[in-house]
Write a protein that holds these residues in place. Structure first.
Motif, PDB file in Angstrom:
ATOM      1  N   SER A 289      58.101 -41.577  80.206  1.00 50.71           N
ATOM      2  CA  SER A 289      58.456 -41.409  78.793  1.00 50.71           C
ATOM      3  C   SER A 289      59.302 -42.578  78.290  1.00 50.71           C
ATOM      4  CB  SER A 289      59.198 -40.079  78.581  1.00 50.71           C
ATOM      5  OG  SER A 289      60.381 -40.029  79.356  1.00 50.71           O
ATOM      6  N   ALA A 290      60.177 -43.120  79.147  1.00 46.01           N
ATOM      7  CA  ALA A 290      60.996 -44.263  78.733  1.00 46.01           C
ATOM      8  C   ALA A 290      60.132 -45.498  78.520  1.00 46.01           C
ATOM      9  CB  ALA A 290      62.068 -44.541  79.784  1.00 46.01           C
ATOM     10  N   LEU A 291      59.180 -45.737  79.408  1.00 45.78           N
ATOM     11  CA  LEU A 291      58.283 -46.884  79.267  1.00 45.78           C
ATOM     12  C   LEU A 291      57.417 -46.770  78.022  1.00 45.78           C
ATOM     13  CD1 LEU A 291      57.159 -47.445  82.981  1.00 45.78           C
ATOM     14  CD2 LEU A 291      58.723 -48.860  81.628  1.00 45.78           C
ATOM     15  N   GLU A 292      57.143 -45.520  77.601  1.00 46.85           N
ATOM     16  CA  GLU A 292      56.356 -45.297  76.388  1.00 46.85           C
ATOM     17  C   GLU A 292      57.224 -45.251  75.137  1.00 46.85           C
ATOM     18  OE1 GLU A 292      54.020 -41.810  76.938  1.00 46.85           O
ATOM     19  OE2 GLU A 292      53.016 -42.578  78.736  1.00 46.85           O
ATOM     20  N   GLY A 293      58.535 -45.516  75.298  1.00 43.66           N
ATOM     21  CA  GLY A 293      59.443 -45.542  74.163  1.00 43.66           C
ATOM     22  C   GLY A 293      59.821 -44.178  73.627  1.00 43.66           C
ATOM     23  N   GLN A 294      59.680 -43.126  74.465  1.00 44.84           N
ATOM     24  CA  GLN A 294      60.030 -41.760  74.055  1.00 44.84           C
ATOM     25  C   GLN A 294      60.959 -41.121  75.081  1.00 44.84           C
ATOM     26  OE1 GLN A 294      55.920 -40.417  73.824  1.00 44.84           O
ATOM     27  NE2 GLN A 294      56.016 -40.402  71.600  1.00 44.84           N
ATOM     28  N   PRO A 295      62.129 -41.718  75.331  1.00 44.44           N
ATOM     29  CA  PRO A 295      63.030 -41.215  76.377  1.00 44.44           C
ATOM     30  C   PRO A 295      63.671 -39.873  76.035  1.00 44.44           C
ATOM     31  CG  PRO A 295      64.114 -42.914  75.094  1.00 44.44           C
ATOM     32  CD  PRO A 295      62.690 -42.877  74.625  1.00 44.44           C
TER      33      PRO A 295
END
Length: 304
Positions: free
Chosen positions: A59-65
């Protein structure tokens, strides 16, 4: 792949992967003659926190942490209020004194630390490094205690053949990584279809899915008479979730915080851990299990 199907397969993979990984790691720890409480709070806890870590990184890599933060805070409540609560309803739990001093207090303080770091509305990369530093200090204390103890770990839940234990570790970790991908993908799809925001999705649907390994470990250790393994796993998992998983996620991508949502999860997290603090005799009674389960459903109703 259908979001619901992906989510269900992810939950199954998390349960299977967590079970295999825990058996393998604990088997190796048995070979190293590490006590059951230490095993549960460290290697087994790290293993069962792997789904949360996978969700956090993805989720962090997808910009949704925000999904990872909600997942961690929600998983911590699920671990204590639902999983430990259900185990306590079956029968009370006797706790070792060392875990009371070390793990209960740490599990109680970590949500307080996260709350303080969230006051400015952002968990920055520096905040993430602070959480990782606290984890390092806790692990150092555990290592010192392991060296002091080096005591018997007889008949602990695990596989005692070293070669098979290694295989179980590798296969279990693979299942957990796959589970993280499927759960975050399915959870996001479900959230979009129902119009639920990312934090709430992480704190409810995804949190339950990634807590399946803790559920399996706690129930199996309970049935086999090794309660300290299950209890240590739950407390250790909460510590790893709060410090390791959130720390990694915030370091990869700073997490913007909706204080109203986060504060509810943090307060319930603190209250549930406080309710499990053992008596002077180191015992946690059955009636507290009923209260914890009721609190879990109150939390779900509140956050929704």
């Amino acid at each position: 792949m259908n979001d619901y199907f992906a989510f269900i397969i992810g939950i199954l993979s998390a349960g299977i992967g967590g079970e295999l990984f825990v058996r393998g790691v604990v088997g190796l720890a048995h070979w190293a003659r590490i006590s059951p409480g230490i095993i549960g709070a460290t290697v087994a806890a790290f293993a069962t926190s792997s789904p949360e870590l996978s969700v956090a990184v993805n989720s962090a890599l997808e910009g949704q942490p925000q999904i990872s933060l909600g997942d961690v805070l929600g998983s911590n409540i699920v671990n204590v209020a639902l999983i430990l609560g259900l185990a306590l309803i079956v029968s009370g739990i006797q706790t070792p004194r060392d875990s009371t001093k070390r793990d209960f207090l740490t599990a109680l303080l970590t949500p307080v630390v996260i709350g303080i770091l969230c006051l400015d509305g952002l968990l920055s990369r520096i905040d993430g490094l602070i959480l990782l530093s606290i984890l390092f200090v806790w692990i150092s204390v555990v290592v010192i205690e392991v060296r002091r103890q080096q005591s018997m770990a007889d008949e602990v839940l695990g596989e005692h053949r070293n070669w098979l234990a290694i295989i179980l570790c590798v296969v279990g970790l693979g299942c957990l990584i796959v589970a993280g991908h499927l759960i975050v993908a399915g959870g996001k799809g479900i959230a979009i279809s129902f119009g639920i925001d990312e934090f709430v999705t992480g704190a409810t649907i995804v949190a339950i899915g990634t807590s399946v390994p803790e559920l399996a470990t706690t129930m199996i250790s309970k049935m086999r008479g090794h309660e300290e393994v299950g209890l240590g796993t739950i407390l250790g998992s909460n510590i790893f979730n709060s410090l390791w998983v959130v720390g990694i996620a915030a370091t990869i991508f700073p997490i913007s915080v909706n204080w109203r949502e986060v504060s509810v999860a943090l307060i319930f997290g603190i209250v549930t851990v406080a309710l499990t603090f053992p008596t002077r005799r180191g015992f946690i009674e059955r009636r507290r299990g009923v209260l914890l389960v009721v609190l879990y459903f109150v939390y779900v109703a509140t956050i929704l």
